[in-house]
Design a protein around this motif. Structure first.
Motif, PDB file in Angstrom:
ATOM      1  N   HIS A 199       0.775  -1.431  -0.282  1.00 54.36           N
ATOM      2  CA  HIS A 199       0.024  -0.210   0.015  1.00 54.36           C
ATOM      3  C   HIS A 199       1.083   1.186   0.129  1.00 54.36           C
ATOM      4  CE1 HIS A 199      -3.324   2.550   0.978  1.00 54.36           C
ATOM      5  NE2 HIS A 199      -2.567   3.297   2.022  1.00 54.36           N
ATOM      6  N   VAL A 211       2.646   1.550  -3.223  1.00 59.04           N
ATOM      7  CA  VAL A 211       1.669   2.416  -4.536  1.00 59.04           C
ATOM      8  C   VAL A 211       1.435   3.852  -3.947  1.00 59.04           C
ATOM      9  CG1 VAL A 211      -0.757   1.709  -5.036  1.00 59.04           C
ATOM     10  CG2 VAL A 211       0.470  -0.030  -4.856  1.00 59.04           C
ATOM     11  N   SER A 212       1.463   4.255  -3.067  1.00 58.65           N
ATOM     12  CA  SER A 212       1.319   6.086  -2.694  1.00 58.65           C
ATOM     13  C   SER A 212       2.684   6.206  -3.065  1.00 58.65           C
ATOM     14  CB  SER A 212       1.260   6.130  -1.032  1.00 58.65           C
ATOM     15  OG  SER A 212       0.019   5.328  -0.544  1.00 58.65           O
ATOM     16  N   LEU A 216       0.372  -6.183  -5.180  1.00 58.60           N
ATOM     17  CA  LEU A 216       0.691  -5.019  -6.038  1.00 58.60           C
ATOM     18  C   LEU A 216      -0.423  -4.697  -7.226  1.00 58.60           C
ATOM     19  CD1 LEU A 216       2.341  -2.587  -6.383  1.00 58.60           C
ATOM     20  CD2 LEU A 216       4.203  -3.530  -7.082  1.00 58.60           C
ATOM     21  N   LEU A 273       6.422   5.182  -9.182  1.00 55.00           N
ATOM     22  CA  LEU A 273       6.051   3.332  -9.009  1.00 55.00           C
ATOM     23  C   LEU A 273       4.304   3.716  -9.429  1.00 55.00           C
ATOM     24  CD1 LEU A 273       6.688   1.108  -8.673  1.00 55.00           C
ATOM     25  CD2 LEU A 273       5.674   0.733  -6.251  1.00 55.00           C
ATOM     26  N   ASN A 274       3.662   4.652  -9.318  1.00 52.90           N
ATOM     27  CA  ASN A 274       2.776   4.479  -9.989  1.00 52.90           C
ATOM     28  C   ASN A 274       2.612   5.065 -11.091  1.00 52.90           C
ATOM     29  OD1 ASN A 274      -0.503   4.867  -9.761  1.00 52.90           O
ATOM     30  ND2 ASN A 274      -0.435   6.391 -10.330  1.00 52.90           N
ATOM     31  N   THR A 275       2.943   5.912 -11.829  1.00 50.48           N
ATOM     32  CA  THR A 275       3.650   6.723 -12.986  1.00 50.48           C
ATOM     33  C   THR A 275       4.371   5.125 -13.767  1.00 50.48           C
ATOM     34  OG1 THR A 275       4.306   8.944 -12.022  1.00 50.48           O
ATOM     35  CG2 THR A 275       5.216   8.130 -14.225  1.00 50.48           C
ATOM     36  N   ASN A 326      -3.999  -3.743  -8.421  1.00 50.63           N
ATOM     37  CA  ASN A 326      -4.267  -2.138  -8.311  1.00 50.63           C
ATOM     38  C   ASN A 326      -3.974  -1.723  -9.471  1.00 50.63           C
ATOM     39  OD1 ASN A 326      -4.211  -1.190  -5.034  1.00 50.63           O
ATOM     40  ND2 ASN A 326      -2.489  -2.480  -5.077  1.00 50.63           N
ATOM     41  N   TYR A 327      -3.322  -2.487 -10.792  1.00 50.74           N
ATOM     42  CA  TYR A 327      -3.802  -2.043 -11.949  1.00 50.74           C
ATOM     43  C   TYR A 327      -4.350  -2.790 -13.228  1.00 50.74           C
ATOM     44  CZ  TYR A 327       0.103   0.658  -9.556  1.00 50.74           C
ATOM     45  OH  TYR A 327       0.463   1.280  -9.247  1.00 50.74           O
ATOM     46  N   PRO A 387       4.752   8.394  -6.308  1.00 50.69           N
ATOM     47  CA  PRO A 387       4.151   9.151  -7.251  1.00 50.69           C
ATOM     48  C   PRO A 387       4.975   8.091  -7.949  1.00 50.69           C
ATOM     49  CG  PRO A 387       4.412  10.806  -5.533  1.00 50.69           C
ATOM     50  CD  PRO A 387       4.707   9.434  -5.017  1.00 50.69           C
ATOM     51  N   SER A 445      -1.556  -1.467 -17.200  1.00 51.96           N
ATOM     52  CA  SER A 445      -3.234  -1.760 -17.381  1.00 51.96           C
ATOM     53  C   SER A 445      -3.912  -1.797 -18.841  1.00 51.96           C
ATOM     54  CB  SER A 445      -4.287  -0.309 -16.945  1.00 51.96           C
ATOM     55  OG  SER A 445      -3.892   0.907 -17.003  1.00 51.96           O
ATOM     56  N   THR A 466       1.288   2.519 -13.974  1.00 52.49           N
ATOM     57  CA  THR A 466       0.068   2.820 -14.566  1.00 52.49           C
ATOM     58  C   THR A 466      -0.365   2.295 -16.398  1.00 52.49           C
ATOM     59  OG1 THR A 466      -0.777   3.856 -13.180  1.00 52.49           O
ATOM     60  CG2 THR A 466      -1.551   4.058 -15.573  1.00 52.49           C
TER      61      THR A 466
END
Length: 369
Positions: free
Chosen positions: A260, A263-264, A302, A268-270, A305-306, A266, A276, A273
């Motif tokens: 969690h 994933v927060s 992990l 890693l999220n970039t 989430n995508y 930024p 998907s 993402t």
């Protein structure tokens, strides 16, 4: 009693590493403490807790010791014994989870070393590979399947059916490798058979509670099922509840929180993402590769989430349990129990080729099925 309950938490280096990782992530990731409990997938934790109780009940009943010691005398060669143990641990892992199947079979394997000369480290390596191949069949075979099953909305039988082709091919492949990895040399027993008393009352209690718990899971009443199992052992055999390695549950809870926090981030999220919208091959390769780096359970947490909890993800993260040691927590458990320093590098002589074969065959099967 308190010392016995706390000892696993104090000795679990993997849990300590996860806690340190979490503390570091808290310093760099934006989060709120109030959000951390909701980051834990409680369905997975409840299911694991129930299965751990039931497995400990079966273990303490002495059933596996008695059956194992009686059956092993029927095997004439090293190859026959190895094939039996590999099949047994794979079968157990389909309904007892891969980790707890190892907790049952590996100690039995170590005991057999006292009775006859066997390559015990090599057998344990194959047992670790076998639980990865066997546990992927059912939704309760391993933690990542428990998580995927809960998110997918599939029934027990539907989830098992979608995993069957991969499970059959990988297990058949493992049996072929096992056949050529052990000799037909006869076993020479060096000790007399010892009596192993067992407790029929406890084994029947465990089996009844196991059926109740499975029914509760199927009806989406996991918490009620856990309560029935806990109450049953509290009345029938309290030592079951005190003998469980509760630190294993803590490991998975901290894993959920660490992911969690990851994933927060930024950055890693970039990076993740685009998955998907990725192709099937790219997603498959990413899931297998990520499992090698951080283990297939946190990789599943992990990636959910995508991407959806579909068959492609389920096959990829289960294949990711082979290969490098961190691919599956079951690998760490099996090799740690072996107590042989050389087993750590020998494991990869078998697991890395198995990963390559599983990835090629798995993705090929996915395309044609």
């Amino acid at each position: 009693m308190m010392l016995n309950l706390l000892r696993p938490f104090l000795r679990d280096r993997f849990l300590h590493l996860l806690l340190i990782t979490g503390a570091i992530l808290m310093g760099i990731a934006p989060f709120h403490f109030a959000d951390l409990p909701s980051a834990i997938d409680w369905h997975t934790i409840i299911t694991l807790a129930g299965l751990m109780m039931l497995t400990k009940g079966i273990e303490l009943s002495g059933c596996f010791d008695v059956l194992g010691m009686r059956m092993v005398k029927r095997f004439a060669s090293e190859r026959q014994l190895a094939l039996f143990l590999v099949c047994a641990v794979a079968l157990l892992s389909t309904f007892l989870t891969n980790d707890v199947a190892l907790f049952i079979v590996v100690p039995l394997t170590l005991t057999l070393k006292k009775l006859c000369a066997i390559p015990v480290s090599r057998i344990i390596i194959f047992e670790a590979l076998a639980v990865n191949a066997g546990s992927l069949l059912t939704p309760i075979g391993n933690p990542q399947n428990i998580l995927l099953w809960g998110r997918s909305g599939l029934s027990f039988l539907d989830f098992t059916w979608q995993m069957t082709p991969l499970a059959l091919v990988l297990f058949a492949s493992l049996l072929v490798v096992c056949w050529f990895s052990f000799t037909s040399a006869p076993l020479v027993y060096q000790a007399h058979e010892k009596a192993h008393p067992w407790q029929p009352r406890l084994i029947w209690c465990s089996l009844v509670l196991y059926l109740v718990f499975l029914a509760a899971l199927e009806q989406k009443l996991a918490l009620w099922g856990l309560g029935v199992v806990a109450l049953g052992f509290l009345v029938m055999a309290r030592r079951v509840l005190t003998g469980i390695d509760w630190s294993l549950l803590a490991v998975f809870m901290v894993m959920f929180i660490d992911v969690h926090l990851l994933v927060s981030l930024p950055a890693l999220n970039t990076l993740l993402t685009p998955l998907s919208q990725a192709s099937q091959m790219a997603l498959f390769a990413s899931a297998v590769g990520l499992s090698q780096a951080i283990s297939n359970v946190p990789a599943t947490i992990l990636l959910l989430n995508y991407v959806p909890p579909d068959r492609l993800l389920a096959w990829a993260v289960n294949i990711g349990g082979f290969g490098l040691l961190p691919g599956s927590l079951a690998n760490l458990i099996a090799l740690r129990m072996a107590g042989d320093r050389r087993i750590w590098w020998r494991f990869h002589l078998y697991s890395l080729p198995m990963l390559l074969w599983a990835a090629l065959v798995g993705f090929g099967l996915f395309l044609i099925s």
